[in-house]
Design a protein around this motif. Structure first.
Motif, PDB file in Angstrom:
ATOM      1  N   ILE A  14       0.834  -1.204   0.000  1.00  0.00           N
ATOM      2  CA  ILE A  14       0.000   0.000   0.000  1.00  0.00           C
ATOM      3  C   ILE A  14       0.869   1.256   0.000  1.00  0.00           C
ATOM      4  N   THR A  15       1.919   1.253   0.817  1.00  0.00           N
ATOM      5  CA  THR A  15       2.801   2.420   0.881  1.00  0.00           C
ATOM      6  C   THR A  15       3.441   2.694  -0.469  1.00  0.00           C
ATOM      7  N   ALA A  16       3.941   1.658  -1.119  1.00  0.00           N
ATOM      8  CA  ALA A  16       4.590   1.824  -2.427  1.00  0.00           C
ATOM      9  C   ALA A  16       3.615   2.360  -3.470  1.00  0.00           C
ATOM     10  N   GLU A  17       2.357   1.951  -3.371  1.00  0.00           N
ATOM     11  CA  GLU A  17       1.346   2.408  -4.323  1.00  0.00           C
ATOM     12  C   GLU A  17       0.942   3.858  -4.093  1.00  0.00           C
ATOM     13  N   ARG A  18       0.904   4.292  -2.824  1.00  0.00           N
ATOM     14  CA  ARG A  18       0.266   5.566  -2.479  1.00  0.00           C
ATOM     15  C   ARG A  18       1.236   6.718  -2.234  1.00  0.00           C
ATOM     16  N   ILE A  19       2.457   6.450  -1.849  1.00  0.00           N
ATOM     17  CA  ILE A  19       3.371   7.516  -1.453  1.00  0.00           C
ATOM     18  C   ILE A  19       3.795   8.374  -2.656  1.00  0.00           C
ATOM     19  N   ALA A  51      -6.268   1.369  19.464  1.00  0.00           N
ATOM     20  CA  ALA A  51      -5.863   0.411  18.428  1.00  0.00           C
ATOM     21  C   ALA A  51      -5.180  -0.821  18.997  1.00  0.00           C
ATOM     22  N   GLY A  52      -4.858  -0.779  20.286  1.00  0.00           N
ATOM     23  CA  GLY A  52      -4.114  -1.869  20.892  1.00  0.00           C
ATOM     24  C   GLY A  52      -2.615  -1.663  20.728  1.00  0.00           C
ATOM     25  N   PRO A  53      -1.818  -2.248  21.603  1.00  0.00           N
ATOM     26  CA  PRO A  53      -0.378  -2.044  21.544  1.00  0.00           C
ATOM     27  C   PRO A  53       0.341  -2.897  20.506  1.00  0.00           C
ATOM     28  N   LYS A  54      -0.370  -3.839  19.899  1.00  0.00           N
ATOM     29  CA  LYS A  54       0.277  -4.744  18.944  1.00  0.00           C
ATOM     30  C   LYS A  54      -0.092  -4.339  17.520  1.00  0.00           C
ATOM     31  N   LEU A  55       0.682  -3.395  16.989  1.00  0.00           N
ATOM     32  CA  LEU A  55       0.435  -2.925  15.632  1.00  0.00           C
ATOM     33  C   LEU A  55       1.742  -2.450  15.013  1.00  0.00           C
ATOM     34  N   VAL A  56       1.723  -2.292  13.687  1.00  0.00           N
ATOM     35  CA  VAL A  56       2.858  -1.709  12.975  1.00  0.00           C
ATOM     36  C   VAL A  56       2.314  -1.091  11.698  1.00  0.00           C
ATOM     37  N   GLY A  57       2.907   0.040  11.283  1.00  0.00           N
ATOM     38  CA  GLY A  57       2.405   0.696  10.084  1.00  0.00           C
ATOM     39  C   GLY A  57       3.333   1.786   9.598  1.00  0.00           C
ATOM     40  N   ALA A  58       2.870   2.496   8.575  1.00  0.00           N
ATOM     41  CA  ALA A  58       3.662   3.564   7.965  1.00  0.00           C
ATOM     42  C   ALA A  58       2.755   4.738   7.644  1.00  0.00           C
ATOM     43  N   PHE A  59       3.344   5.949   7.666  1.00  0.00           N
ATOM     44  CA  PHE A  59       2.595   7.115   7.211  1.00  0.00           C
ATOM     45  C   PHE A  59       3.465   7.963   6.310  1.00  0.00           C
ATOM     46  N   PHE A  60       2.794   8.745   5.447  1.00  0.00           N
ATOM     47  CA  PHE A  60       3.489   9.441   4.368  1.00  0.00           C
ATOM     48  C   PHE A  60       2.525  10.413   3.705  1.00  0.00           C
TER      49      PHE A  60
END
Length: 290
Positions: free
Chosen positions: A224-229, A275-284
Protein backbone atom coordinates in the motif's frame (compact mmCIF):
# COMPACT_ATOMS: atom_id res chain seq x y z
CA UNK A 1 10.83 40.24 16.99
CA UNK A 2 8.64 37.13 17.04
CA UNK A 3 8.81 34.52 19.77
CA UNK A 4 7.02 31.29 18.84
CA UNK A 5 5.79 28.51 21.14
CA UNK A 6 4.87 25.10 19.73
CA UNK A 7 2.34 22.98 21.56
CA UNK A 8 0.66 19.65 20.91
CA UNK A 9 -0.93 16.79 22.84
CA UNK A 10 0.37 13.40 23.85
CA UNK A 11 -1.47 11.57 21.05
CA UNK A 12 1.22 12.98 18.72
CA UNK A 13 3.62 10.41 20.26
CA UNK A 14 6.61 12.74 20.01
CA UNK A 15 9.57 11.10 21.81
CA UNK A 16 10.54 12.70 25.11
CA UNK A 17 14.06 13.55 23.99
CA UNK A 18 12.74 15.54 21.01
CA UNK A 19 10.10 17.18 23.20
CA UNK A 20 12.98 18.52 25.29
CA UNK A 21 15.27 19.34 22.35
CA UNK A 22 12.69 21.59 20.68
CA UNK A 23 11.01 22.82 23.89
CA UNK A 24 7.60 21.62 22.70
CA UNK A 25 4.79 21.76 25.24
CA UNK A 26 2.99 18.42 25.20
CA UNK A 27 -0.40 18.28 26.91
CA UNK A 28 -1.07 14.87 28.39
CA UNK A 29 -4.44 13.19 28.17
CA UNK A 30 -5.95 11.76 31.37
CA UNK A 31 -6.31 7.96 31.17
CA UNK A 32 -8.38 5.61 33.30
CA UNK A 33 -7.77 1.87 33.54
CA UNK A 34 -10.22 0.19 35.89
CA UNK A 35 -9.97 2.05 39.20
CA UNK A 36 -6.59 3.57 38.30
CA UNK A 37 -6.26 7.13 36.92
CA UNK A 38 -3.08 8.63 35.50
CA UNK A 39 -1.78 10.72 32.60
CA UNK A 40 -0.46 9.62 29.24
CA UNK A 41 3.37 9.36 29.37
CA UNK A 42 3.36 8.66 33.14
CA UNK A 43 4.52 5.13 32.33
CA UNK A 44 7.18 3.88 29.97
CA UNK A 45 5.80 2.23 26.83
CA UNK A 46 6.33 -1.43 27.72
CA UNK A 47 5.04 -1.00 31.26
CA UNK A 48 1.85 0.61 29.94
CA UNK A 49 1.38 -2.03 27.23
CA UNK A 50 1.70 -4.81 29.80
CA UNK A 51 -0.83 -3.04 32.05
CA UNK A 52 -3.53 -2.82 29.38
CA UNK A 53 -2.89 -6.29 27.95
CA UNK A 54 -3.17 -7.92 31.38
CA UNK A 55 -6.11 -5.86 32.64
CA UNK A 56 -9.70 -7.07 32.48
CA UNK A 57 -10.66 -3.46 31.75
CA UNK A 58 -9.97 -1.38 28.66
CA UNK A 59 -8.29 2.02 29.03
CA UNK A 60 -10.31 5.16 28.38
CA UNK A 61 -9.11 8.73 27.97
CA UNK A 62 -10.69 12.14 28.48
CA UNK A 63 -10.40 15.34 26.47
CA UNK A 64 -8.35 18.39 27.34
CA UNK A 65 -10.74 21.15 28.45
CA UNK A 66 -11.18 24.71 27.19
CA UNK A 67 -10.31 26.00 30.68
CA UNK A 68 -6.95 24.24 30.53
CA UNK A 69 -6.28 25.78 27.13
CA UNK A 70 -7.22 29.26 28.28
CA UNK A 71 -4.77 28.97 31.16
CA UNK A 72 -2.00 27.83 28.80
CA UNK A 73 -2.65 30.69 26.38
CA UNK A 74 -2.33 33.10 29.29
CA UNK A 75 0.83 31.39 30.56
CA UNK A 76 2.68 31.89 27.29
CA UNK A 77 1.33 35.39 26.74
CA UNK A 78 2.71 36.34 30.15
CA UNK A 79 6.08 34.87 29.09
CA UNK A 80 6.32 37.26 26.16
CA UNK A 81 5.49 34.94 23.26
CA UNK A 82 4.07 36.54 20.12
CA UNK A 83 2.66 33.32 18.64
CA UNK A 84 1.44 30.04 20.09
CA UNK A 85 0.82 27.20 17.61
CA UNK A 86 -1.17 24.22 18.89
CA UNK A 87 -1.47 21.16 16.63
CA UNK A 88 -4.33 18.99 17.86
CA UNK A 89 -5.47 15.39 17.70
CA UNK A 90 -8.08 14.89 14.95
CA UNK A 91 -11.26 16.80 15.69
CA UNK A 92 -13.35 13.84 14.48
CA UNK A 93 -11.83 11.71 17.23
CA UNK A 94 -11.77 14.11 20.17
CA UNK A 95 -13.46 17.32 21.36
CA UNK A 96 -10.00 18.60 22.31
CA UNK A 97 -9.54 20.60 19.08
CA UNK A 98 -12.91 22.34 19.52
CA UNK A 99 -12.06 23.09 23.14
CA UNK A 100 -8.79 24.69 22.04
CA UNK A 101 -10.63 26.87 19.52
CA UNK A 102 -13.29 27.86 22.06
CA UNK A 103 -10.58 28.90 24.51
CA UNK A 104 -9.19 31.49 22.07
CA UNK A 105 -12.26 33.72 22.46
CA UNK A 106 -12.28 33.10 26.21
CA UNK A 107 -8.63 34.16 26.44
CA UNK A 108 -9.00 37.38 24.42
CA UNK A 109 -12.20 38.29 26.25
CA UNK A 110 -10.31 38.12 29.53
CA UNK A 111 -7.10 39.62 28.12
CA UNK A 112 -8.15 42.30 25.60
CA UNK A 113 -4.69 43.89 25.66
CA UNK A 114 -3.27 40.72 24.02
CA UNK A 115 -5.17 41.09 20.72
CA UNK A 116 -2.53 43.09 18.87
CA UNK A 117 0.47 41.48 20.55
CA UNK A 118 -0.10 37.75 20.63
CA UNK A 119 -1.71 35.30 18.24
CA UNK A 120 -2.99 31.81 19.04
CA UNK A 121 -3.08 29.39 16.08
CA UNK A 122 -4.96 26.08 16.43
CA UNK A 123 -4.52 23.40 13.73
CA UNK A 124 -6.72 20.33 13.37
CA UNK A 125 -4.24 17.61 12.39
CA UNK A 126 -6.98 15.35 11.08
CA UNK A 127 -4.97 12.39 12.27
CA UNK A 128 -3.14 10.62 15.09
CA UNK A 129 0.30 9.67 16.39
CA UNK A 130 3.39 10.73 14.42
CA UNK A 131 1.25 11.70 11.43
CA UNK A 132 1.11 15.11 13.12
CA UNK A 133 4.05 14.63 15.47
CA UNK A 134 6.48 14.42 12.54
CA UNK A 135 5.55 17.66 10.73
CA UNK A 136 5.51 19.47 14.07
CA UNK A 137 9.10 18.37 14.67
CA UNK A 138 10.04 19.54 11.19
CA UNK A 139 8.38 22.88 11.86
CA UNK A 140 10.28 23.15 15.14
CA UNK A 141 13.54 22.70 13.26
CA UNK A 142 12.52 25.40 10.77
CA UNK A 143 11.62 27.81 13.56
CA UNK A 144 14.99 27.25 15.19
CA UNK A 145 16.53 28.32 11.87
CA UNK A 146 14.47 31.50 11.67
CA UNK A 147 11.18 30.48 10.03
CA UNK A 148 8.15 32.62 10.85
CA UNK A 149 4.96 31.29 12.46
CA UNK A 150 3.16 31.62 9.11
CA UNK A 151 5.89 29.63 7.33
CA UNK A 152 5.78 26.87 9.96
CA UNK A 153 1.98 26.69 9.79
CA UNK A 154 1.98 26.57 5.98
CA UNK A 155 4.47 23.69 6.05
CA UNK A 156 2.41 21.68 8.54
CA UNK A 157 -0.88 22.30 6.76
CA UNK A 158 0.62 21.20 3.46
CA UNK A 159 1.84 17.95 5.03
CA UNK A 160 -1.38 17.25 6.91
CA UNK A 161 -3.58 17.92 3.88
CA UNK A 162 -2.34 14.76 2.17
CA UNK A 163 -0.83 12.64 4.95
CA UNK A 164 -2.24 9.22 5.73
CA UNK A 165 -1.32 6.29 7.94
CA UNK A 166 -1.78 2.59 7.18
CA UNK A 167 -1.29 0.09 9.98
CA UNK A 168 -2.00 -3.54 10.69
CA UNK A 169 -3.40 -4.78 14.00
CA UNK A 170 -2.27 -8.07 15.51
CA UNK A 171 -5.18 -8.18 17.94
CA UNK A 172 -8.77 -7.09 17.29
CA UNK A 173 -9.96 -6.49 20.86
CA UNK A 174 -9.02 -2.81 21.02
CA UNK A 175 -10.10 -1.77 17.52
CA UNK A 176 -13.39 -3.61 18.05
CA UNK A 177 -14.09 -1.68 21.22
CA UNK A 178 -13.09 1.66 19.69
CA UNK A 179 -15.41 1.07 16.72
CA UNK A 180 -12.67 1.07 14.08
CA UNK A 181 -13.71 -2.49 13.27
CA UNK A 182 -17.29 -3.60 13.93
CA UNK A 183 -17.99 -6.28 16.51
CA UNK A 184 -19.40 -8.57 13.83
CA UNK A 185 -16.39 -8.09 11.54
CA UNK A 186 -14.02 -8.66 14.46
CA UNK A 187 -15.84 -11.86 15.41
CA UNK A 188 -15.62 -13.21 11.85
CA UNK A 189 -12.02 -12.06 11.59
CA UNK A 190 -11.04 -13.86 14.76
CA UNK A 191 -12.68 -17.07 13.53
CA UNK A 192 -10.95 -16.90 10.14
CA UNK A 193 -7.60 -15.54 11.31
CA UNK A 194 -8.09 -12.27 9.40
CA UNK A 195 -6.20 -9.11 10.30
CA UNK A 196 -7.35 -5.61 9.26
CA UNK A 197 -5.01 -3.07 7.70
CA UNK A 198 -6.52 0.27 8.67
CA UNK A 199 -6.14 3.63 6.95
CA UNK A 200 -6.69 6.99 8.65
CA UNK A 201 -6.85 10.19 6.65
CA UNK A 202 -8.63 13.49 7.42
CA UNK A 203 -9.81 11.92 10.67
CA UNK A 204 -11.69 9.13 8.89
CA UNK A 205 -10.81 5.51 9.60
CA UNK A 206 -11.41 2.83 6.96
CA UNK A 207 -10.29 -0.76 6.52
CA UNK A 208 -7.80 -0.81 3.66
CA UNK A 209 -7.58 -4.54 3.42
CA UNK A 210 -8.00 -7.77 5.34
CA UNK A 211 -5.16 -10.24 5.26
CA UNK A 212 -5.00 -13.79 6.53
CA UNK A 213 -2.57 -14.24 9.39
CA UNK A 214 0.00 -12.06 11.13
CA UNK A 215 2.74 -12.67 8.58
CA UNK A 216 0.71 -11.04 5.80
CA UNK A 217 0.42 -7.66 7.55
CA UNK A 218 3.86 -6.21 6.75
CA UNK A 219 3.81 -7.20 3.05
CA UNK A 220 0.40 -5.52 2.70
CA UNK A 221 1.57 -2.30 4.42
CA UNK A 222 4.61 -2.26 2.12
CA UNK A 223 2.41 -2.80 -0.95
CA UNK A 224 0.00 0.00 0.00
CA UNK A 225 2.80 2.42 0.88
CA UNK A 226 4.59 1.82 -2.43
CA UNK A 227 1.35 2.41 -4.32
CA UNK A 228 0.27 5.57 -2.48
CA UNK A 229 3.37 7.52 -1.45
CA UNK A 230 4.57 10.53 -3.44
CA UNK A 231 7.87 9.18 -4.80
CA UNK A 232 11.03 10.14 -2.90
CA UNK A 233 9.17 11.95 -0.11
CA UNK A 234 9.82 11.12 3.55
CA UNK A 235 7.88 8.40 5.31
CA UNK A 236 7.84 7.25 8.93
CA UNK A 237 6.84 4.16 10.87
CA UNK A 238 4.51 3.62 13.80
CA UNK A 239 4.72 0.63 16.08
CA UNK A 240 3.89 -0.59 19.54
CA UNK A 241 4.88 -3.65 21.51
CA UNK A 242 7.30 -5.21 19.06
CA UNK A 243 10.58 -3.60 18.03
CA UNK A 244 11.17 -6.65 15.86
CA UNK A 245 8.12 -5.80 13.72
CA UNK A 246 9.31 -2.20 13.40
CA UNK A 247 12.74 -3.37 12.20
CA UNK A 248 11.19 -5.81 9.73
CA UNK A 249 8.89 -3.16 8.25
CA UNK A 250 11.79 -0.69 7.99
CA UNK A 251 13.87 -3.30 6.17
CA UNK A 252 11.12 -4.24 3.71
CA UNK A 253 10.12 -0.64 2.95
CA UNK A 254 13.76 0.38 2.46
CA UNK A 255 14.17 -2.48 0.01
CA UNK A 256 10.95 -1.58 -1.83
CA UNK A 257 11.31 2.22 -1.95
CA UNK A 258 15.08 2.47 -2.10
CA UNK A 259 15.50 4.68 0.96
CA UNK A 260 14.88 4.25 4.71
CA UNK A 261 12.17 5.73 6.93
CA UNK A 262 12.83 9.19 8.33
CA UNK A 263 12.01 8.05 11.88
CA UNK A 264 9.76 5.76 13.91
CA UNK A 265 7.09 6.67 16.44
CA UNK A 266 6.20 4.31 19.26
CA UNK A 267 2.53 4.69 20.13
CA UNK A 268 1.59 6.06 23.52
CA UNK A 269 -1.36 5.72 25.83
CA UNK A 270 -4.11 7.26 23.71
CA UNK A 271 -3.32 5.43 20.48
CA UNK A 272 -2.74 2.10 22.21
CA UNK A 273 -6.06 2.50 24.04
CA UNK A 274 -7.91 2.66 20.71
CA UNK A 275 -5.86 0.41 18.43
CA UNK A 276 -4.11 -1.87 20.89
CA UNK A 277 -0.38 -2.04 21.54
CA UNK A 278 0.28 -4.74 18.94
CA UNK A 279 0.44 -2.92 15.63
CA UNK A 280 2.86 -1.71 12.98
CA UNK A 281 2.41 0.70 10.08
CA UNK A 282 3.66 3.56 7.96
CA UNK A 283 2.59 7.12 7.21
CA UNK A 284 3.49 9.44 4.37
CA UNK A 285 2.22 12.08 1.93
CA UNK A 286 -0.08 10.41 -0.59
CA UNK A 287 -0.15 10.97 -4.36
CA UNK A 288 -3.81 11.89 -4.56
CA UNK A 289 -6.13 13.70 -2.16
CA UNK A 290 -9.01 11.19 -2.32
Amino acid sequence: MSKIKLMTDSASDIPKDLEAKYDIRILRFPITLGDKSFYDRDYEHMEYYDMIINSKDFPTHAQITSFEFEGLYKEYYDQGYTDLIYVAIASLGSATYNNAVMAIDMFYENNPDAKDKYKVHVIDSGNYTGVYGFPLLQAAEKIQHGASADDAIAYMQDWLSCAEVHFGCYTLEFVKRSGRVSTAAAFVGELMGLRPVIKIKHGISTTDAKVRGDKAIIPKVVEITAERIIPQTPYCLVYGYSEELERELAKELTKKLGYPPEMSFRIGGVIAANAGPKLVGAFFKAKDPD
